[in-house]
Motif scaffolding. Sequence first.
Motif, PDB file in Angstrom:
ATOM      1  N   LEU A  97       0.654  -1.040  -0.085  1.00 39.74           N
ATOM      2  CA  LEU A  97       0.064   0.288  -0.219  1.00 39.74           C
ATOM      3  C   LEU A  97       1.107   1.324   0.248  1.00 39.74           C
ATOM      4  O   LEU A  97       0.234   2.599  -0.504  1.00 39.74           O
ATOM      5  CB  LEU A  97      -1.276   0.038   0.885  1.00 39.74           C
ATOM      6  CG  LEU A  97      -1.797  -0.528   0.807  1.00 39.74           C
ATOM      7  CD1 LEU A  97      -2.866  -1.387   2.192  1.00 39.74           C
ATOM      8  CD2 LEU A  97      -2.956  -0.718  -0.323  1.00 39.74           C
ATOM      9  N   ALA A  98       2.243   1.377   0.378  1.00 44.21           N
ATOM     10  CA  ALA A  98       2.535   2.037   0.281  1.00 44.21           C
ATOM     11  C   ALA A  98       3.039   2.762  -1.253  1.00 44.21           C
ATOM     12  O   ALA A  98       3.473   3.318  -1.506  1.00 44.21           O
ATOM     13  CB  ALA A  98       4.048   2.093   0.622  1.00 44.21           C
ATOM     14  N   ALA A  99       3.471   1.723  -1.973  1.00 46.27           N
ATOM     15  CA  ALA A  99       4.134   1.109  -3.087  1.00 46.27           C
ATOM     16  C   ALA A  99       2.237   1.692  -4.870  1.00 46.27           C
ATOM     17  O   ALA A  99       2.462   2.068  -5.058  1.00 46.27           O
ATOM     18  CB  ALA A  99       4.234   0.399  -4.009  1.00 46.27           C
ATOM     19  N   HIS A 100       1.569   1.572  -3.968  1.00 51.97           N
ATOM     20  CA  HIS A 100       0.196   0.594  -4.308  1.00 51.97           C
ATOM     21  C   HIS A 100      -1.333   1.153  -3.354  1.00 51.97           C
ATOM     22  O   HIS A 100      -2.043   0.709  -3.237  1.00 51.97           O
ATOM     23  CB  HIS A 100       0.129  -0.464  -5.458  1.00 51.97           C
ATOM     24  CG  HIS A 100       0.973  -0.690  -6.066  1.00 51.97           C
ATOM     25  ND1 HIS A 100       1.126  -0.496  -6.976  1.00 51.97           N
ATOM     26  CD2 HIS A 100       2.217  -2.063  -5.409  1.00 51.97           C
ATOM     27  CE1 HIS A 100       2.266  -1.126  -7.872  1.00 51.97           C
ATOM     28  NE2 HIS A 100       3.368  -1.630  -6.565  1.00 51.97           N
ATOM     29  N   PRO A 101      -0.739   2.625  -3.119  1.00 52.62           N
ATOM     30  CA  PRO A 101      -2.130   3.029  -2.700  1.00 52.62           C
ATOM     31  C   PRO A 101      -3.431   3.379  -2.388  1.00 52.62           C
ATOM     32  O   PRO A 101      -4.045   2.064  -2.051  1.00 52.62           O
ATOM     33  CB  PRO A 101      -1.959   4.322  -1.971  1.00 52.62           C
ATOM     34  CG  PRO A 101      -1.079   4.905  -3.164  1.00 52.62           C
ATOM     35  CD  PRO A 101      -0.190   3.514  -3.485  1.00 52.62           C
ATOM     36  N   ASP A 102      -3.802   2.738  -4.072  1.00 51.99           N
ATOM     37  CA  ASP A 102      -5.408   2.478  -4.479  1.00 51.99           C
ATOM     38  C   ASP A 102      -5.119   1.063  -4.449  1.00 51.99           C
ATOM     39  O   ASP A 102      -6.602   0.315  -5.050  1.00 51.99           O
ATOM     40  CB  ASP A 102      -5.662   3.623  -4.787  1.00 51.99           C
ATOM     41  CG  ASP A 102      -6.188   4.399  -5.091  1.00 51.99           C
ATOM     42  OD1 ASP A 102      -5.971   4.977  -3.490  1.00 51.99           O
ATOM     43  OD2 ASP A 102      -5.415   5.636  -5.824  1.00 51.99           O
ATOM     44  N   HIS A 103      -4.587  -0.187  -3.981  1.00 53.46           N
ATOM     45  CA  HIS A 103      -4.389  -1.386  -4.837  1.00 53.46           C
ATOM     46  C   HIS A 103      -6.065  -1.608  -4.295  1.00 53.46           C
ATOM     47  O   HIS A 103      -6.035  -2.252  -2.969  1.00 53.46           O
ATOM     48  CB  HIS A 103      -3.361  -2.272  -4.760  1.00 53.46           C
ATOM     49  CG  HIS A 103      -3.360  -3.628  -5.409  1.00 53.46           C
ATOM     50  ND1 HIS A 103      -4.289  -4.400  -4.698  1.00 53.46           N
ATOM     51  CD2 HIS A 103      -2.926  -4.608  -6.476  1.00 53.46           C
ATOM     52  CE1 HIS A 103      -4.166  -5.264  -5.593  1.00 53.46           C
ATOM     53  NE2 HIS A 103      -3.124  -5.425  -6.870  1.00 53.46           N
TER      54      HIS A 103
END
Length: 153
Positions: A97-103
Amino acid sequence: MGTDLYRDGVARLEAGDGKEAKRLLEAALHEAPGDAGVMHALSRALEVVGERARAEELLELVHAKAPSEPGPACDLAIALLERGEDARAARVLAPVLAAHPDHPRANLDLALALAKTEPDRAKVHAQRAGRSSNADEREQAAALERVLNGQAL
């Protein structure tokens, strides 16, 4: 990587033939030891054929190699949630989620991990998951939100 073996293994897995997928993906891993994509696909095939412990071992290895990769982290988080290791599942999902917050799936899985201990944070992640393009993920997120809001399913 044994690209053809990998591609054929994933195709067999998607077709529901876990045994053949496992065979092909093990061969692909032999050709490309340590390949995170092959390891993740093989872990999914192992799960299908009932080799859960080995599947989880591979997920742990893949997650260690690529902690911000959503697929393996989400699969590992679900395995941890099934064992009641909610806090560890949340830690596994943090780099994703740090890299892809909207995953969507990572948000849904984190919402599940936080539901018992941090319901307000869980709601935020369930709402993010509710914006998924995947209807199943949207439905799961909505159901979790109802539970978190104290409403009946």
